[in-house]
Design a protein around this motif. Structure first.
Motif, PDB file in Angstrom:
ATOM      1  N   TRP A 130       0.876  -1.184   0.000  1.00 19.90           N
ATOM      2  CA  TRP A 130       0.000   0.000   0.000  1.00 19.90           C
ATOM      3  C   TRP A 130       0.901   1.217   0.000  1.00 19.90           C
ATOM      4  CZ3 TRP A 130      -0.521   4.058   3.448  1.00 19.90           C
ATOM      5  CH2 TRP A 130      -1.721   4.801   3.422  1.00 19.90           C
ATOM      6  N   SER A 131       0.523   2.232  -0.741  1.00 21.19           N
ATOM      7  CA  SER A 131       1.433   3.381  -0.863  1.00 21.19           C
ATOM      8  C   SER A 131       0.645   4.675  -1.011  1.00 21.19           C
ATOM      9  CB  SER A 131       2.364   3.192  -2.070  1.00 21.19           C
ATOM     10  OG  SER A 131       3.280   4.258  -2.168  1.00 21.19           O
ATOM     11  N   LYS A 132       1.117   5.686  -0.311  1.00 21.41           N
ATOM     12  CA  LYS A 132       0.620   7.051  -0.421  1.00 21.41           C
ATOM     13  C   LYS A 132       1.840   7.976  -0.430  1.00 21.41           C
ATOM     14  CE  LYS A 132      -3.951   6.866  -0.512  1.00 21.41           C
ATOM     15  NZ  LYS A 132      -4.795   7.349   0.596  1.00 21.41           N
ATOM     16  N   PRO A 133       1.671   9.245  -0.789  1.00 22.21           N
ATOM     17  CA  PRO A 133       2.844  10.129  -0.880  1.00 22.21           C
ATOM     18  C   PRO A 133       3.695  10.175   0.380  1.00 22.21           C
ATOM     19  CG  PRO A 133       0.951  11.182  -1.900  1.00 22.21           C
ATOM     20  CD  PRO A 133       0.443   9.930  -1.267  1.00 22.21           C
ATOM     21  N   PHE A 134       3.070  10.066   1.554  1.00 20.68           N
ATOM     22  CA  PHE A 134       3.818  10.225   2.799  1.00 20.68           C
ATOM     23  C   PHE A 134       4.062   8.909   3.539  1.00 20.68           C
ATOM     24  CE2 PHE A 134       2.111  14.406   1.944  1.00 20.68           C
ATOM     25  CZ  PHE A 134       3.172  15.253   2.253  1.00 20.68           C
ATOM     26  N   CYS A 135       3.629   7.803   2.972  1.00 21.91           N
ATOM     27  CA  CYS A 135       3.818   6.535   3.689  1.00 21.91           C
ATOM     28  C   CYS A 135       3.702   5.339   2.748  1.00 21.91           C
ATOM     29  CB  CYS A 135       2.782   6.399   4.802  1.00 21.91           C
ATOM     30  SG  CYS A 135       2.980   4.928   5.832  1.00 21.91           S
ATOM     31  N   ASN A 136       4.519   4.327   3.007  1.00 25.62           N
ATOM     32  CA  ASN A 136       4.392   3.028   2.354  1.00 25.62           C
ATOM     33  C   ASN A 136       4.133   1.979   3.429  1.00 25.62           C
ATOM     34  OD1 ASN A 136       5.097   3.873  -0.378  1.00 25.62           O
ATOM     35  ND2 ASN A 136       7.166   4.162   0.428  1.00 25.62           N
ATOM     36  N   LEU A 137       3.297   1.026   3.122  1.00 23.12           N
ATOM     37  CA  LEU A 137       3.048  -0.077   4.049  1.00 23.12           C
ATOM     38  C   LEU A 137       3.853  -1.277   3.573  1.00 23.12           C
ATOM     39  CD1 LEU A 137       1.551  -1.184   6.508  1.00 23.12           C
ATOM     40  CD2 LEU A 137      -0.314  -1.867   4.972  1.00 23.12           C
ATOM     41  N   ILE A 138       4.814  -1.703   4.405  1.00 21.80           N
ATOM     42  CA  ILE A 138       5.705  -2.800   4.048  1.00 21.80           C
ATOM     43  C   ILE A 138       5.230  -4.089   4.714  1.00 21.80           C
ATOM     44  CG2 ILE A 138       8.055  -3.699   4.275  1.00 21.80           C
ATOM     45  CD1 ILE A 138       9.108  -0.896   4.108  1.00 21.80           C
ATOM     46  N   HIS A 139       5.200  -5.145   3.918  1.00 17.04           N
ATOM     47  CA  HIS A 139       4.868  -6.479   4.424  1.00 17.04           C
ATOM     48  C   HIS A 139       6.127  -7.323   4.415  1.00 17.04           C
ATOM     49  CE1 HIS A 139       2.740 -10.598   3.783  1.00 17.04           C
ATOM     50  NE2 HIS A 139       2.978 -10.386   5.070  1.00 17.04           N
ATOM     51  N   PHE A 140       6.449  -7.914   5.552  1.00 16.01           N
ATOM     52  CA  PHE A 140       7.580  -8.838   5.628  1.00 16.01           C
ATOM     53  C   PHE A 140       7.036 -10.243   5.369  1.00 16.01           C
ATOM     54  CE2 PHE A 140       8.829  -5.135   8.022  1.00 16.01           C
ATOM     55  CZ  PHE A 140      10.144  -4.951   7.651  1.00 16.01           C
ATOM     56  N   ALA A 141       7.005 -10.592   4.085  1.00 13.29           N
ATOM     57  CA  ALA A 141       6.401 -11.859   3.665  1.00 13.29           C
ATOM     58  C   ALA A 141       7.372 -13.005   3.914  1.00 13.29           C
ATOM     59  CB  ALA A 141       6.027 -11.797   2.182  1.00 13.29           C
ATOM     60  N   ARG A 142       6.926 -13.990   4.680  1.00 18.19           N
ATOM     61  CA  ARG A 142       7.746 -15.155   4.994  1.00 18.19           C
ATOM     62  C   ARG A 142       7.455 -16.271   3.997  1.00 18.19           C
ATOM     63  NH1 ARG A 142       5.653 -16.097  10.958  1.00 18.19           N
ATOM     64  NH2 ARG A 142       3.721 -15.963   9.742  1.00 18.19           N
ATOM     65  N   ASP A 143       8.507 -16.834   3.415  1.00 22.01           N
ATOM     66  CA  ASP A 143       8.345 -17.926   2.449  1.00 22.01           C
ATOM     67  C   ASP A 143       8.174 -19.244   3.207  1.00 22.01           C
ATOM     68  OD1 ASP A 143       8.564 -16.235   0.283  1.00 22.01           O
ATOM     69  OD2 ASP A 143      10.736 -16.458   0.140  1.00 22.01           O
ATOM     70  N   LEU A 144       6.947 -19.524   3.609  1.00 20.99           N
ATOM     71  CA  LEU A 144       6.647 -20.700   4.429  1.00 20.99           C
ATOM     72  C   LEU A 144       6.282 -21.894   3.570  1.00 20.99           C
ATOM     73  CD1 LEU A 144       4.419 -18.845   7.061  1.00 20.99           C
ATOM     74  CD2 LEU A 144       6.778 -19.611   7.395  1.00 20.99           C
ATOM     75  N   ASP A 145       6.696 -23.064   4.005  1.00 22.20           N
ATOM     76  CA  ASP A 145       6.303 -24.303   3.321  1.00 22.20           C
ATOM     77  C   ASP A 145       4.841 -24.620   3.584  1.00 22.20           C
ATOM     78  OD1 ASP A 145       8.884 -24.643   2.357  1.00 22.20           O
ATOM     79  OD2 ASP A 145       9.524 -25.796   4.119  1.00 22.20           O
ATOM     80  N   GLU A 146       4.390 -24.304   4.783  1.00 24.51           N
ATOM     81  CA  GLU A 146       3.001 -24.544   5.174  1.00 24.51           C
ATOM     82  C   GLU A 146       2.446 -23.286   5.837  1.00 24.51           C
ATOM     83  OE1 GLU A 146       2.841 -27.871   7.752  1.00 24.51           O
ATOM     84  OE2 GLU A 146       3.656 -29.295   6.285  1.00 24.51           O
ATOM     85  N   PRO A 147       1.162 -23.005   5.645  1.00 23.47           N
ATOM     86  CA  PRO A 147       0.573 -21.820   6.280  1.00 23.47           C
ATOM     87  C   PRO A 147       0.559 -21.954   7.800  1.00 23.47           C
ATOM     88  CG  PRO A 147      -1.123 -23.181   5.261  1.00 23.47           C
ATOM     89  CD  PRO A 147       0.184 -23.746   4.832  1.00 23.47           C
ATOM     90  N   ARG A 148       0.613 -20.817   8.476  1.00 27.91           N
ATOM     91  CA  ARG A 148       0.564 -20.789   9.940  1.00 27.91           C
ATOM     92  C   ARG A 148      -0.632 -19.931  10.361  1.00 27.91           C
ATOM     93  NH1 ARG A 148       5.356 -21.992  12.734  1.00 27.91           N
ATOM     94  NH2 ARG A 148       4.936 -20.335  14.246  1.00 27.91           N
ATOM     95  N   PRO A 149      -1.831 -20.522  10.364  1.00 27.44           N
ATOM     96  CA  PRO A 149      -3.049 -19.749  10.623  1.00 27.44           C
ATOM     97  C   PRO A 149      -3.119 -19.151  12.024  1.00 27.44           C
ATOM     98  CG  PRO A 149      -3.520 -22.103  10.607  1.00 27.44           C
ATOM     99  CD  PRO A 149      -2.119 -21.956  10.131  1.00 27.44           C
ATOM    100  N   ASP A 150      -2.366 -19.705  12.968  1.00 26.95           N
ATOM    101  CA  ASP A 150      -2.434 -19.197  14.337  1.00 26.95           C
ATOM    102  C   ASP A 150      -1.506 -18.000  14.576  1.00 26.95           C
ATOM    103  OD1 ASP A 150      -4.296 -21.119  15.035  1.00 26.95           O
ATOM    104  OD2 ASP A 150      -2.777 -22.571  15.649  1.00 26.95           O
TER     105      ASP A 150
END
Length: 421
Positions: A82-102
């Motif tokens: 997500w991006s606006k002129p005064f801010c970007n939202l950064i996601h630290f995406a983890r490359d997981l083998d299996e999802p971690r729903p908890d």
């Protein structure tokens, strides 16, 4: 005019810095027989101290390419979602083998108070093994052209609400220091509108909710001066050739000067110790100093309208605890918060946000059931230790994650949260 003199001084120092750095390299060259002598190390140490003291520090990187989950090394990718002129939202995406729903989805709202979001690098690093982490990456105001418009406290609150809409109702929001006020205001507005995307939990860390409680030097300065004084003395225009040329800002170097003068003796001793570490060839201690000050001395400008509105609203009028805070003509009512669990965290030795200032959120959010509230005061830590350092990793972060996971489990059991359309 003062900002222009500051820029001119940096430009004038460039030849000297280049010459001193070349001298440092000469005395540190392993082919130079003097390099291994005390005299050579002393000369190189003087050069490095001078070069670092006159350097302009750029925005640091998070540099978190990997994390460890359940004993396995997992790659981490930084992506702007997500991006606006005064801010970007950064996601630290983890490359997981299996999802971690908890694993909780955590939105870290970084302070917009002079330093970059990388100040929370340690916070992100500690959360990554157990949480899906997002962080607000605020943009240096001197890099934003005037054509992109203004940015004030109302815009800040709007940004937070938009991010919560993007991430959805299973989000846990964390306001670190200054963002505690706009985060609480954003959640209150969303609750007042019966917004289905309100977060599951709200954690406020070392935030100035009510600065009348144990006021610090920062709070007393705001009380002693009126808003016109701040506008006359700390607001300046960005000089050419920066992209934000002519934008009115509160310069980062002024903010940094204020922080450093509060503990000037400590910083002077740190510089002396750094010099002695270099002379003694104590590489590990010298590197720790470099890492800390590379982050601490990297500062950004804030828009004048955001800074002045924050000083007036939070530190002079105490609008949030007084019940007079408005957002674009709409009253901000903390008593409207009833579905969001709240955790407040303070440091015993915090000299920026005094004890009780964050805890006061419990006094104004009276509609949150007691079973959904918690407070933690961490002994023997200052402001920085609330969100970083060994005690944060060992004692504070586990409490935060347990609070989030418990609320997520409860919400799933009750079936209260359904994704918004």
């Amino acid at each position: 005019m003062f900002y222009h003199l500051y820029e001119m001084n940096h430009a004038m120092m460039q030849p000297w810095r280049a010459a001193v750095d070349a001298t440092r390299l000469f005395y540190r060259n392993p082919l130079n027989p003097i390099a291994n002598t005390r005299a050579g190390r002393t000369a190189a140490a003087w050069c490095e101290v001078f070069e670092r003291a006159t350097r302009r520090y750029g925005k640091p990187s998070f540099d978190l390419p990997q994390t460890e989950i359940d004993g396995k090394t997992v790659d981490v990718r930084e992506t702007v979602v997500w991006s606006k002129p005064f801010c970007n939202l950064i996601h630290f995406a983890r490359d997981l083998d299996e999802p971690r729903p908890d694993d909780p989805k955590v939105l870290l709202v970084a302070p917009m108070s002079g330093h970059y979001a990388t100040l929370l690098r340690g916070t992100v690093e500690r959360f990554l093994p157990e949480a899906d982490v997002y962080i607000t990456d605020w943009v240096d105001a001197r890099h934003v052209p005037l054509s992109d418009g203004s940015f004030d406290l109302d815009d800040y609150i709007d940004y937070v609400i938009e991010m919560l809409h993007l991430l959805g109702p299973q989000t846990h929001i964390v306001g670190v220091c200054q963002p505690s006020v706009p985060v609480l205001a954003a959640v209150a507005l969303m609750e007042g509108r019966d917004d289905p995307n309100v977060p599951l939990t709200m954690t406020l860390m070392g935030g100035p909710i009510d600065t009348r409680c144990n006021p610090t030097a920062v709070n007393r300065l705001a009380e002693e001066k009126d808003i016109a004084w701040f506008e006359r003395n700390v607001v300046m225009q960005v000089p050419f050739p920066n992209p934000g040329f002519m934008r009115k800002v509160y310069p980062g170097f002024l903010q940094l000067t204020g922080f450093m003068t509060m503990n000037l003796d400590r910083h002077l001793i740190a510089q002396k110790d750094f010099f002695m570490h270099l002379v003694r060839d104590d590489g590990d201690s010298a590197e720790k100093h470099r890492d800390f000050y590379d982050e601490y001395l990297a500062v950004m400008d804030l828009t004048a309208e955001f800074y002045l509105q924050t000083v007036d609203t939070v530190f002079i009028k105490h609008a949030l605890p007084n019940g007079t805070l408005m957002h674009r003509g709409e009253p901000v009512d903390p008593t409207a918060i009833r579905r969001v669990a709240m955790l407040t965290i303070e440091g015993e030795n915090d000299d920026i946000t005094g004890r009780g200032q964050t805890r006061s959120a419990h006094d104004i959010c009276t509609s949150i059931p007691e079973a959904m509230k918690a407070h933690h005061e961490q002994p023997r830590v200052g402001h920085y230790g609330v969100f970083n350092g060994s005690r944060f990793r060992r004692e504070i972060a586990p409490r935060m994650l347990d609070f989030m996971k418990a609320r997520s489990t409860f919400a799933k059991a009750k079936g209260r949260r359904k994704p918004a359309a």
